[in-house]
Design an enzyme around this catalytic site. Structure first.
Site, PDB file in Angstrom:
ATOM      1  N   HIS A  83       0.631  -1.265  -0.176  1.00 58.32           N
ATOM      2  CA  HIS A  83      -0.434   0.323   0.161  1.00 58.32           C
ATOM      3  C   HIS A  83       0.950   1.350   0.115  1.00 58.32           C
ATOM      4  O   HIS A  83       0.636   2.415  -0.535  1.00 58.32           O
ATOM      5  CB  HIS A  83      -0.924   0.624   1.059  1.00 58.32           C
ATOM      6  N   GLU A  84       1.625   1.124   0.729  1.00 57.02           N
ATOM      7  CA  GLU A  84       2.989   1.961   0.692  1.00 57.02           C
ATOM      8  C   GLU A  84       3.748   2.283   0.058  1.00 57.02           C
ATOM      9  O   GLU A  84       4.013   3.696  -0.878  1.00 57.02           O
ATOM     10  CB  GLU A  84       3.290   2.397   1.738  1.00 57.02           C
ATOM     11  N   HIS A  87       1.575   4.173  -2.536  1.00 53.48           N
ATOM     12  CA  HIS A  87       1.978   5.629  -2.294  1.00 53.48           C
ATOM     13  C   HIS A  87       3.415   6.404  -3.005  1.00 53.48           C
ATOM     14  O   HIS A  87       3.627   7.944  -3.346  1.00 53.48           O
ATOM     15  CB  HIS A  87       1.621   6.607  -0.802  1.00 53.48           C
ATOM     16  N   GLU A  98      -4.790   8.002  -2.504  1.00 55.99           N
ATOM     17  CA  GLU A  98      -4.770   7.026  -1.911  1.00 55.99           C
ATOM     18  C   GLU A  98      -5.475   5.657  -3.670  1.00 55.99           C
ATOM     19  O   GLU A  98      -5.022   4.476  -3.246  1.00 55.99           O
ATOM     20  CB  GLU A  98      -6.590   6.634  -1.352  1.00 55.99           C
TER      21      GLU A  98
END
EC number: 3.4.17.19
Lengths: 499, 499
Positions: A266-267, A270, A296
C-alpha cells in the site's frame, strides 16, 4: 512568463523546501525519534509552518499574483494553483488558525483518553470547540473560494470534487451493497461448506528479519528504488519524506505476514506516485500529487487491484514459501485468495475488506457534512453513528470505542478528508480497467511479479501529471471518463460475487 | 528587560529552531538518508540557512539591538552574544558568503579526488580560491570585531581565545614533546623487552550486536539518557541533534572493539554537554555550548581523562569479558593500558595518541595562520607541511595523502578550527584535576563504573554555564585559573613517563 511569475516560482520553491524539512522531521518523529524529543519537535515544526505561512501571505505575493503572467498549460495551471493556495492561506485570520491548532491538539489528547475509556462524554466538550472552529474555518474558506462550506474543507484534501459529486455515488454504493454484501457472504459460506477451498491459515512462524527482507524485495519489484527510499517501522504505517527521498513504514507481527506485506505494498503505491511526479515542476504547486483521493488511488491500485489479483497471488505464493517454509497447499493461489479476500462485516474501518470499507466512509461523510452544516451537533454523534452503522452494515457497535471514537480524524480537526478513501478505491478500479485495456499483458506480467506494464502506464497517466488536472479531469484524461463507480462495483462483482 | 530585548529573544529562539531542524537534517543525511536524497537535502539545508540569515540580518534586528536593555548576568551576557552574532552576520556581504559556499563545495569535491590520488596539484587551484575568500572574510570580520584577521576566524569556533594566547602554549608544548616523546618511547620499549606486560591483543571476535549493546550500556553509565538520545552508525562518528534529542554515532568493525567503544565514549562527552545546557536559556545564544574548544574538552574528559584512567580500566575489563569472552589476562587493567595508552609517532592526526596529537595541531595552526596572514601561499603548503612535520615529530610524510591532504578542514573552508582540539585536550586535563580535587571519591567511583561525581561536577562547572563565559573565564570559574597547560603535561607525565 514575466518577472513576477519567476519571483513566485522562487518563493513557492522555498516554501516547498520548508515543507520538505517538515516532512523529514515528521518521519523522524514517527520512525526514530526518542520520546523525550517530542516537545522540541513540536516547536521546530511550529516554527517551520509559521515561516511558511509568512512566506505565503507576505504582501509581495499578492502584488506578484496580480502582475504574474504564465504561458503554456503547465505554467498556467501552476499559476492558478498558486492563486488558490494563496487565497486559502489568506482567507483565515491568524487568530483563527492559532485557535484551531490549539483546539485540535487539546482535543486529540482528550480523545486518546476517551477512546481508551470508551467514553464519548470525556471528549465531547473538546470536540465541540473543534467543530465550532471548523465551522468558522469552513465559512471563511467558502467566502474566499465560492464553494459551499463543506466543499471548501474537502478542497483542502482533494481539489476538483465536492459533496454534490460524492452524494449520488455514495447513495448508489449503499444500494449496491444492500444486495452484494449478503450475496458475497452466502457465497463464502457455501464455499466453506463445500470445502473449496477451506482457508488454510499460513502456519508461520514469520520471523521479522525474513518479513523485512520479503517486504523490501516486493517493494523493489513494484518499482521502489531504494537509492531514493527507506523502509522502516512505525506504529501507524505511512508514506512520508520527499519525492527524492521517500520514506515508507510498516509494522511487523511475528504471527502474521499479511499485515506487514500489504501495508508495505500500500505505502509503495503512495511512494511510487511521489517518485514519479514531474521533475520539471519539482517544488511547484503543479508538480505535486493531485490530492488525497488521487494518492489513495495509487496505494490501492497496488495493494488491492494488483497485489490481491489472481495473477499476483500466483506469484507471491512461492515467494512466501521460500521465506517462511511450510506446506505448499497453504500458498496455493486459491487458498491465499480465501485468506486475503475475505468479506466480513466489522466495526473497525481500518480492518475492513474492500467491499464493506466504503460503508464506513459513507457513514462518516454524512455525519461530518451534517456537523459542518449545523444539522448535527456533537452530542448527537454517538446515536447518529450507531443508527447509520446499523442501516449500512446491519450491526450496532457495542461501544463508542468501536464506534464514533475509533478514528483520530475529527478529533484532530480533519473534516472533509474521509471521502478520499472511497474515491481513491473507486478511482483505482477505474484506472486498473484502463491500464488493462492499454496494456493487454498486464496480468500475465503480474503473475511473473513484473509490475513494469502497470507502473509505466501509471507513470504516464497519473504520476507524471502532477497537479495539472483536478481529480475528475485526471480520470478523464487517463480513462476517458470522469469518476465512474461502476468500474469499482464490477471489480467487486468479479472478485466476490462469482460463485 | 525591555520590549526590544524580548523581541530579540523571540527572534533568536526562532533562528535556533531553524538550526535545530538543520541539525536533524544533518544527522539524517549522515546516519540514515538514502544516497539519492543528497541533492535535495543540500537544497533544504541551503533554504533553512538562507532564512536564518535573513532573520538575523533583518533591519528590525539592528533597531532592536540599539534599543534593547537587559539586566542580570545571564541576560546581559545573552544580549552581548546577540550583538556579536549580529555583528559577524552583517559584516559579510551576501556575495562573499555565496561565493564562499560555492568555492568550499567545489574545493571539497576536488579534495576527495586529490586525496585518493595523493596529488596536491589537483586541488591547489580550488584551494587557492578558498584561501582568497577566507582572507577576504577574515579581513571583513576583523574590521567588524577589531580582532586580527586570523583571530576573527578563530572566534567563529571558540570565543575568548586568540592566536597570541595559543602561540606560547603551543611553543611550550613543542619544547615539552622534544623530551617527553623519546622518553615515553624508551619506557615503552623497555617494558616490552621486560615483558611487563607484553600487550596481549584482545582476541575477539567482536560481533557488532554485542558491541552495540556494550556501547549503549557504557553511554548510559556515563550518563546519557536514551529517552533523549540515539546511538547510530555513520562513516565519521559525530554528535549531532539538539539538547532535547541528541544523536551520537560511531562505526563498528568486527576486528576491534576499541574503535567503536572509545568513539561512543567521546561522543557521549559531547552529548552530555548538550543535555546539560541551561534550560532556562534554551534557544538563546547564552544557552548554547561555549565553543568548540569547550566542547572538545567535554568529549576528551570522558574519553581520555576518565575512560583511559587506571580506575575505569579496572571496571571495563570484566564488562568486555562478559560481552566477548576470552582469557581473563587480556582484560587485565595493565594489559588494557598497554593496548589503549600506546604512544606511537604516525602521520595521521585522527589516529594519533594523546601525547603526539598536539604536534599535528600545532603544525596546522602555524600553517593556517600563515596562510590567512599571507606569509604562506597555497603552492607552498606541501613543502611547509613536510618540513614542519619532520621538525615536530621527526618523520617525513611519504606522500601528501598522509600529509597535507589528510584532513577535510581547509578544503571545506574551515580555518581557525584546528587549535580547538588541543585547547580542548588541555582544558580537559585542567578540569579533571579540579574535579578530582572537588570530588575526592571520583576515581573510586570510576573504578565501579560510576560517573556520578564527575558528571555532577561537570554539569555545574561547565554544562550548566552555557555561553555565559568565554573560554578563559569558564576555566577560571571552574578551576581557579585560565588555561594552564601544565595540568595537561603533568597528566601526560603521570600516564606515560612513570616507568
Amino acid at each position: 512568463m514575466n518577472a513576477a511569475y519567476h519571483r513566485l516560482k522562487a518563493r513557492f520553491a522555498r516554501i516547498t523546501l520548508l515543507g520538505e524539512a517538515q516532512a523529514m522531521l515528521h518521519w523522524d518523529a514517527a520512525a526514530v525519534m526518542p520520546p523525550g524529543g517530542a516537545e522540541a519537535r513540536g516547536e521546530q515544526l511550529a516554527a517551520l509552518s509559521g515561516l511558511s505561512h509568512e512566506l505565503l501571505t507576505a504582501p509581495q505575493v499578492a502584488e506578484d499574483l496580480a502582475e504574474a503572467q504564465a504561458e503554456g498549460e503547465w505554467d498556467s495551471a501552476n499559476l492558478d494553483l498558486m492563486r488558490q493556495t494563496h487565497r486559502r492561506a489568506t482567507a483565515l485570520p491568524t487568530a483563527l488558525v492559532e485557535a484551531t491548532t490549539r483546539a485540535n491538539a487539546a482535543c486529540e489528547a482528550r480523545w486518546r483518553h476517551a477512546r481508551a475509556q470508551s467514553d464519548f462524554a470525556l471528549v465531547a466538550p473538546a470536540l465541540k470547540e473543534v467543530v465550532r472552529l471548523q465551522r468558522e474555518t469552513a465559512a471563511a474558506l467558502a467566502e474566499a473560494t465560492r464553494l459551499s462550506p463543506y466543499d471548501a474543507l474537502m478542497e483542502g484534501y482533494q481539489r476538483g470534487i465536492g459533496a454534490s459529486d460524492v452524494e449520488p455515488i455514495f447513495a448508489a454504493y449503499e444500494q449496491f451493497l444492500r444486495e452484494a454484501l449478503p450475496q458475497a457472504e452466502a457465497l463464502q459460506a457455501e464455499a466453506l461448506q463445500a470445502s473449496r477451498p477451506t482457508p488454510r491459515p499460513l502456519a508461520g512462524p514469520f520471523p521479522v528479519p525474513q518479513q523485512q527482507a520479503l517486504c523490501r524485495a516486493m517493494a523493489e519489484r513494484v518499482g521502489l528504488d531504494f537509492d531514493h527510499a527507506r523502509l522502516d517501522e512505525s506504529t501507524h504505517p505511512f508514506c512520508g519524506g520527499t519525492p527524492a527521498d521517500v520514506r515508507i513504514t510498516t509494522r511487523y507481527s511475528a504471527d502474521s505476514v499479511a499485515q506487514a506485506l500489504f501495508g508495505v505494498l500500500h505505502e509503495t503505491g503512495h511512494a511510487l506516485y511521489e517518485r514519479g511526479l514531474p521533475a520539471a515542476f519539482a517544488r511547484q504547486p503543479v508538480g505535486e500529487a493531485a490530492g488525497m483521493a488521487a494518492h489513495e488511488s495509487q496505494s490501492l491500485i497496488i495493494e488491492m487491484q494488483a497485489c490481491r489479483s489472481d495473477a499476483f497471488l500466483r506469484f507471491i505464493g512461492p515467494q512466501l514459501q521460500a521465506s517462511f517454509g511450510g506446506a505448499a497447499e497453504a500458498y496455493d493461489p486459491a487458498n491465499l485468495a480465501a485468506l486475503w479476500r475475505r468479506v466480513e462485516r466489522g466495526f473497525i474501518r481500518v480492518d475492513a475488506d474492500e467491499l464493506t470499507y466504503p460503508a464506513h466512509v459513507i457513514l462518516r461523510f454524512r455525519l461530518e457534512r451534517a456537523l459542518i452544516g449545523g444539522e448535527l451537533e456533537v452530542e448527537g454523534i454517538p446515536a447518529a453513528w450507531n443508527e447509520g452503522f446499523a442501516r449500512l452494515l446491519g450491526l450496532t457497535p457495542p461501544d463508542d470505542a468501536r464506534g464514533c471514537l475509533q478514528d483520530i480524524h475529527w478529533y484532530d480537526g480533519a473534516f472533509g478528508y474521509f471521502p478520499s478513501y472511497t474515491l481513491g478505491a473507486m478511482a483505482a478500479a477505474q484506472l486498473m480497467r484502463a491500464a488493462r485495456e492499454a496494456e493487454p499483458g498486464l496480468d500475465a506480467a503480474l503473475a511473473q511479479g513484473d509490475f513494469t506494464p502497470l507502473r509505466d502506464w501509471l507513470r504516464q497517466a497519473v504520476h507524471g501529471q502532477g497537479s495539472r488536472l483536478g481529480f475528475q479531469d485526471l480520470l478523464r484524461a487517463a480513462t476517458g471518463k470522469p469518476l465512474d463507480p461502476s468500474d469499482f462495483t464490477n471489480h467487486l462483482r468479479g472478485r466476490y460475487l462469482n460463485a
